[in-house]
Enzyme design. Structure first.
Site, PDB file in Angstrom:
ATOM      1  N   GLY A  92       2.839  59.525  44.288  1.00  0.00           N
ATOM      2  CA  GLY A  92       4.197  59.530  44.266  1.00  0.00           C
ATOM      3  C   GLY A  92       5.100  58.435  43.619  1.00  0.00           C
ATOM      4  O   GLY A  92       4.234  57.496  43.690  1.00  0.00           O
ATOM      5  N   GLY A  94       6.047  55.284  44.055  1.00  0.00           N
ATOM      6  CA  GLY A  94       6.004  54.043  45.090  1.00  0.00           C
ATOM      7  C   GLY A  94       6.933  53.084  44.562  1.00  0.00           C
ATOM      8  O   GLY A  94       7.269  51.941  45.425  1.00  0.00           O
ATOM      9  N   LYS A 115      12.499  52.719  37.259  1.00  0.00           N
ATOM     10  CA  LYS A 115      11.062  52.006  37.842  1.00  0.00           C
ATOM     11  C   LYS A 115      11.336  50.479  38.124  1.00  0.00           C
ATOM     12  O   LYS A 115      12.100  49.958  37.388  1.00  0.00           O
ATOM     13  CB  LYS A 115      10.178  52.153  36.341  1.00  0.00           C
ATOM     14  CG  LYS A 115       8.560  51.718  36.574  1.00  0.00           C
ATOM     15  CD  LYS A 115       7.823  52.191  35.400  1.00  0.00           C
ATOM     16  CE  LYS A 115       6.730  51.736  35.495  1.00  0.00           C
ATOM     17  NZ  LYS A 115       5.804  52.130  34.461  1.00  0.00           N
ATOM     18  N   ASP A 127       5.000  46.450  46.694  1.00  0.00           N
ATOM     19  CA  ASP A 127       6.236  46.137  46.804  1.00  0.00           C
ATOM     20  C   ASP A 127       7.473  46.737  46.365  1.00  0.00           C
ATOM     21  O   ASP A 127       8.496  46.438  46.636  1.00  0.00           O
ATOM     22  CB  ASP A 127       6.463  44.558  46.533  1.00  0.00           C
ATOM     23  CG  ASP A 127       6.087  44.466  45.306  1.00  0.00           C
ATOM     24  OD1 ASP A 127       5.970  45.370  44.391  1.00  0.00           O
ATOM     25  OD2 ASP A 127       6.052  43.205  44.777  1.00  0.00           O
ATOM     26  N   ARG A 178      14.528  54.918  32.570  1.00  0.00           N
ATOM     27  CA  ARG A 178      13.509  55.563  31.775  1.00  0.00           C
ATOM     28  C   ARG A 178      14.113  57.147  31.619  1.00  0.00           C
ATOM     29  O   ARG A 178      14.537  57.634  32.550  1.00  0.00           O
ATOM     30  CB  ARG A 178      12.140  55.673  32.439  1.00  0.00           C
ATOM     31  CG  ARG A 178      11.112  56.267  31.561  1.00  0.00           C
ATOM     32  CD  ARG A 178       9.604  56.255  31.840  1.00  0.00           C
ATOM     33  NE  ARG A 178       9.253  56.599  33.109  1.00  0.00           N
ATOM     34  CZ  ARG A 178       8.160  56.425  33.805  1.00  0.00           C
ATOM     35  NH1 ARG A 178       7.167  55.382  33.258  1.00  0.00           N
ATOM     36  NH2 ARG A 178       7.793  56.811  34.711  1.00  0.00           N
ATOM     37  N   ARG A 185       3.699  66.159  36.223  1.00  0.00           N
ATOM     38  CA  ARG A 185       2.603  65.562  35.667  1.00  0.00           C
ATOM     39  C   ARG A 185       1.510  66.665  36.126  1.00  0.00           C
ATOM     40  O   ARG A 185       1.557  67.269  36.886  1.00  0.00           O
ATOM     41  CB  ARG A 185       2.137  64.256  36.251  1.00  0.00           C
ATOM     42  CG  ARG A 185       3.329  63.230  36.493  1.00  0.00           C
ATOM     43  CD  ARG A 185       3.525  62.550  37.743  1.00  0.00           C
ATOM     44  NE  ARG A 185       4.903  61.837  37.877  1.00  0.00           N
ATOM     45  CZ  ARG A 185       4.679  60.664  37.590  1.00  0.00           C
ATOM     46  NH1 ARG A 185       3.763  60.042  36.937  1.00  0.00           N
ATOM     47  NH2 ARG A 185       6.032  60.011  37.596  1.00  0.00           N
ATOM     48  N   ASP A 254      -2.191  61.591  37.076  1.00  0.00           N
ATOM     49  CA  ASP A 254      -0.763  61.226  37.251  1.00  0.00           C
ATOM     50  C   ASP A 254       0.170  60.690  36.420  1.00  0.00           C
ATOM     51  O   ASP A 254       1.286  60.703  36.231  1.00  0.00           O
ATOM     52  CB  ASP A 254      -0.390  60.536  38.591  1.00  0.00           C
ATOM     53  CG  ASP A 254      -1.255  59.328  38.649  1.00  0.00           C
ATOM     54  OD1 ASP A 254      -2.457  59.227  38.449  1.00  0.00           O
ATOM     55  OD2 ASP A 254      -0.640  58.036  38.739  1.00  0.00           O
ATOM     56  N   ASN A 255      -0.882  60.333  35.220  1.00  0.00           N
ATOM     57  CA  ASN A 255      -0.088  59.674  33.882  1.00  0.00           C
ATOM     58  C   ASN A 255      -0.204  60.714  32.768  1.00  0.00           C
ATOM     59  O   ASN A 255      -0.143  60.293  31.489  1.00  0.00           O
ATOM     60  CB  ASN A 255      -0.413  58.331  33.824  1.00  0.00           C
ATOM     61  CG  ASN A 255      -0.248  57.593  34.566  1.00  0.00           C
ATOM     62  OD1 ASN A 255       0.849  57.436  35.437  1.00  0.00           O
ATOM     63  ND2 ASN A 255      -1.077  56.209  34.968  1.00  0.00           N
ATOM     64  N   ASP A 264       3.642  55.965  31.163  1.00  0.00           N
ATOM     65  CA  ASP A 264       3.257  54.808  31.699  1.00  0.00           C
ATOM     66  C   ASP A 264       2.667  53.958  30.720  1.00  0.00           C
ATOM     67  O   ASP A 264       1.568  54.020  30.385  1.00  0.00           O
ATOM     68  CB  ASP A 264       2.261  55.409  32.850  1.00  0.00           C
ATOM     69  CG  ASP A 264       2.222  54.139  33.666  1.00  0.00           C
ATOM     70  OD1 ASP A 264       2.078  53.179  33.349  1.00  0.00           O
ATOM     71  OD2 ASP A 264       1.926  54.512  34.856  1.00  0.00           O
TER      72      ASP A 264
HETATM   73  P1  AMP Z   1       0.429  53.799  37.888  1.00  0.00           P
HETATM   74  O1  AMP Z   1      -0.769  53.065  37.834  1.00  0.00           O
HETATM   75  O2  AMP Z   1       1.772  52.773  37.431  1.00  0.00           O
HETATM   76  O3  AMP Z   1       0.314  54.994  37.189  1.00  0.00           O
HETATM   77  O4  AMP Z   1       1.025  54.027  39.313  1.00  0.00           O
HETATM   78  C1  AMP Z   1       0.011  54.588  40.183  1.00  0.00           C
HETATM   79  C2  AMP Z   1       0.573  54.578  41.580  1.00  0.00           C
HETATM   80  O5  AMP Z   1       0.841  53.374  42.200  1.00  0.00           O
HETATM   81  C3  AMP Z   1       2.111  55.314  41.608  1.00  0.00           C
HETATM   82  O6  AMP Z   1       2.220  55.978  42.814  1.00  0.00           O
HETATM   83  C4  AMP Z   1       2.977  54.134  41.798  1.00  0.00           C
HETATM   84  O7  AMP Z   1       4.150  54.504  42.343  1.00  0.00           O
HETATM   85  C5  AMP Z   1       2.368  53.327  42.523  1.00  0.00           C
HETATM   86  N1  AMP Z   1       2.525  51.756  42.439  1.00  0.00           N
HETATM   87  C6  AMP Z   1       2.475  51.119  41.528  1.00  0.00           C
HETATM   88  N2  AMP Z   1       2.923  49.908  41.500  1.00  0.00           N
HETATM   89  C7  AMP Z   1       3.521  49.762  42.559  1.00  0.00           C
HETATM   90  C8  AMP Z   1       4.237  48.852  43.265  1.00  0.00           C
HETATM   91  N3  AMP Z   1       4.391  47.613  42.854  1.00  0.00           N
HETATM   92  N4  AMP Z   1       4.772  49.384  44.500  1.00  0.00           N
HETATM   93  C9  AMP Z   1       4.588  50.543  44.955  1.00  0.00           C
HETATM   94  N5  AMP Z   1       3.955  51.212  44.372  1.00  0.00           N
HETATM   95  C10 AMP Z   1       3.402  51.074  43.207  1.00  0.00           C
HETATM   96 MG    MG Z   2       2.079  56.009  36.521  1.00  0.00          MG
END
Ligand code: AMP
Ligand code: MG
Length: 485
Positions: A92, A94, A115, A127, A178, A185, A254-255, A264
């Site tokens: 989800g 995050g 983002k 964070d 974005r 996805r 998820d990407n 992403d």
């Molecule tokens: P990503 O690798 O960018 O596709 O992210 C994978 C998952 O990690 C997704 O659920 C993002 O929302 C979460 N995520 C990535 N970076 C952060 C962050 N700094 N704080 C919270 N969630 C994150």
């Molecule tokens: Mg992602």
């Protein structure tokens, strides 16, 4: 098309209304001192947004999620996903929020999404924040991809928040606004399937059909037609990545979009010396997402989509599996056709030329001689015009390339056509890093110059020679990318 002032920005909230089970209403963190770092004016115009207003105080507050237009409901979207092959039932948004959908000049709605906007119930240990460097990276890389004609999410703006972000050091924080055809996805379908709520899965599929693949609604089996359409869109997309030398770096489910847009831009990078094993991402230890693995990984991700869709494909499970397997085999056929057609164009050859043996021999030569992927094809159009020295200068094995060139010349390659499909300028890794380091220190000049080069990738211009040149060898050998989380 006229542009709207603040009060009339209309975000429709279709996703949140259609799929409340996957939408958590949420608010962005307050940006203490927002400063605009990049604004995509052509994209703003397509969306009917007034760039002058976006640059103003209320516009900036919209772009960081602190001004919510009347009627809009920002939500964090729920999704699941396989990350490096391991399933997570709850990922989800995050550190992201969907503000809602905007009308676009082409008649197809677009998601406006943030983002780096702060923690959400999906943040787990994170964070919720993003630093200036990685958000500007997404801005440059996605603009370059768009200019190359490759389907992609786009960056409307990057705004520094004034808030610090703690990584290895303290960095300036930023929010990326974005724009995407949607943020649906493969992981969205995995999430819906895992709830065991058949109605939710069906509503998600209906939403995806209406939004991306409306022709599927008319098919005898609409959900199978949806799957086939996603297979076709992903096969075409990944072929485009391979042709241009794009390495996504984190092809988790998820990407992987349902629309077929690239999404992403965390650890992605452009291939330098041609080598299928190239993987730049610091966390991709096994090279799962290496350049040469991308087609197979895309197909693996689509198999996960098929599993999620099974209950919609047929009442009888064996029948559903048989339909899914057959549709999935269409990936390789569609990919191979797109790749061959793309290589034929890159080599400037006519439509009836058989390219496979020529391409196979070429790739062996490129790899053995460590030839820069982007430079090669531009040098080759000089060879088509009669000057083979630029291309010969890239090879140690001169007998090998001379023999290959002799075979390539037989069907009479068209140099002008080659220059329309082979870019001079891609966002080279050393230049991206240089631009992001300068921007993090407050100097946006290198970023703007890089953007200027990659926004017209096929148009060779005097004075931009350094944007066409490969990285110094010691840089390329040690280059690593990071997810920026
Ligand atoms: P990503 O690798 O960018 O596709 O992210 C994978 C998952 O990690 C997704 O659920 C993002 O929302 C979460 N995520 C990535 N970076 C952060 C962050 N700094 N704080 C919270 N969630 C994150
Ligand atoms: Mg992602």
């Amino acid at each position: 098309m006229s542009t709207a002032p603040a009060s009339t920005v209309t975000l429709s909230g279709d996703f949140a209304r259609a799929l409340p089970e996957m939408s958590l209403p949420w608010q962005a963190d307050e940006a203490t001192a927002p400063v605009l770092l990049a604004l995509n004016e052509p994209l703003a115009a397509e969306l009917g947004l007034d760039p002058t207003w976006l640059r103003g105080p209320e516009g900036l507050r919209l772009l960081v999620g602190n001004h919510v237009p009347d009627g809009a409901t920002p939500v964090a979207q729920a999704y699941a996903g396989h990350q490096f092959g391991n399933y997570s039932p709850r990922l989800g948004d995050g550190r992201a929020l969907l503000l809602g959908e905007l009308a676009h000049a082409d008649g197809h709605p677009r998601d406006l999404h943030l983002k780096g906007s702060g923690r959400t119930p999906f943040s787990r240990g994170g964070d919720g924040l993003a630093a200036v460097g990685p958000m500007l990276r997404e801005h440059v890389l996605s603009e370059a991809m768009h200019a190359l004609g490759i389907p992609t999410t786009r960056s409307l703006a990057v705004v520094a928040t004034g808030n610090p972000v703690r990584r290895e050091t303290v960095l300036p924080g930023a929010v990326l606004a974005r724009v995407a055809s949607s943020h649906l996805r493969v992981g969205s379908f995995q999430y819906a399937r895992a709830t065991d709520d058949a109605d939710l899965l069906r509503r998600l599929a209906d939403h995806a059909i209406a939004r991306h693949h409306p022709a599927a609604a008319e098919a005898e089996r609409p959900y199978l037609a949806l799957f086939e359409a996603v297979v076709a869109a992903q096969a075409s997309l990944v072929a485009r990545w391979m042709l241009v030398g794009f390495i996504h770096g984190v092809m988790n489910t998820d990407n992987t979009t349902i629309s077929g847009e690239t999404i992403d831009y965390g650890p992605c990078a452009f291939l330098e010396a041609f080598d299928p094993a190239t993987a730049y991402s610091s966390i991709d230890h096994g090279g799962r997402y290496a350049y040469g693995n991308q087609p197979a990984i895309a197909q693996w991700n689509l198999a996960r989509l098929a599993e999620a869709l099974l209950p919609l494909l047929a009442d009888d499970q064996d029948r559903a599996i048989a339909l899914a397997v057959e549709a999935l085999t269409g990936f390789r056929t569609a990919y191979d056709a797109a790749w061959s057609a793309g290589m034929r164009a890159k080599l400037g050859l006519p439509g009836d030329a058989v390219v496979e043996p020529l391409v196979d021999d070429l790739l062996v030569l490129l790899q053995a001689n460590h030839v820069d992927h982007t430079s090669f094809y531009r040098a080759l159009s000089a060879a088509a015009r009669g000057d083979a020295e630029p291309v010969r200068g890239l090879f140690l094995d001169l007998a090998g390339i001379d023999a290959w060139l002799a075979g390539w010349r037989v069907p009479e390659p068209d140099a002008d056509a080659m220059d329309l499909v082979n870019p001079v300028y891609v966002p080279r890794n050393h230049l991206v890093e240089e631009a992001l380091a300068a921007a993090t220190d407050g100097d946006l000049g290198p970023l703007d110059r890089l953007l200027d080069a990659v926004r017209s990738p096929y148009d060779e211009r005097p004075g931009l020679e350094r944007y066409a040149a490969p990285a110094p060898e010691d840089f390329a050998a040690a280059y690593r990318t990071f997810c920026g989380t």
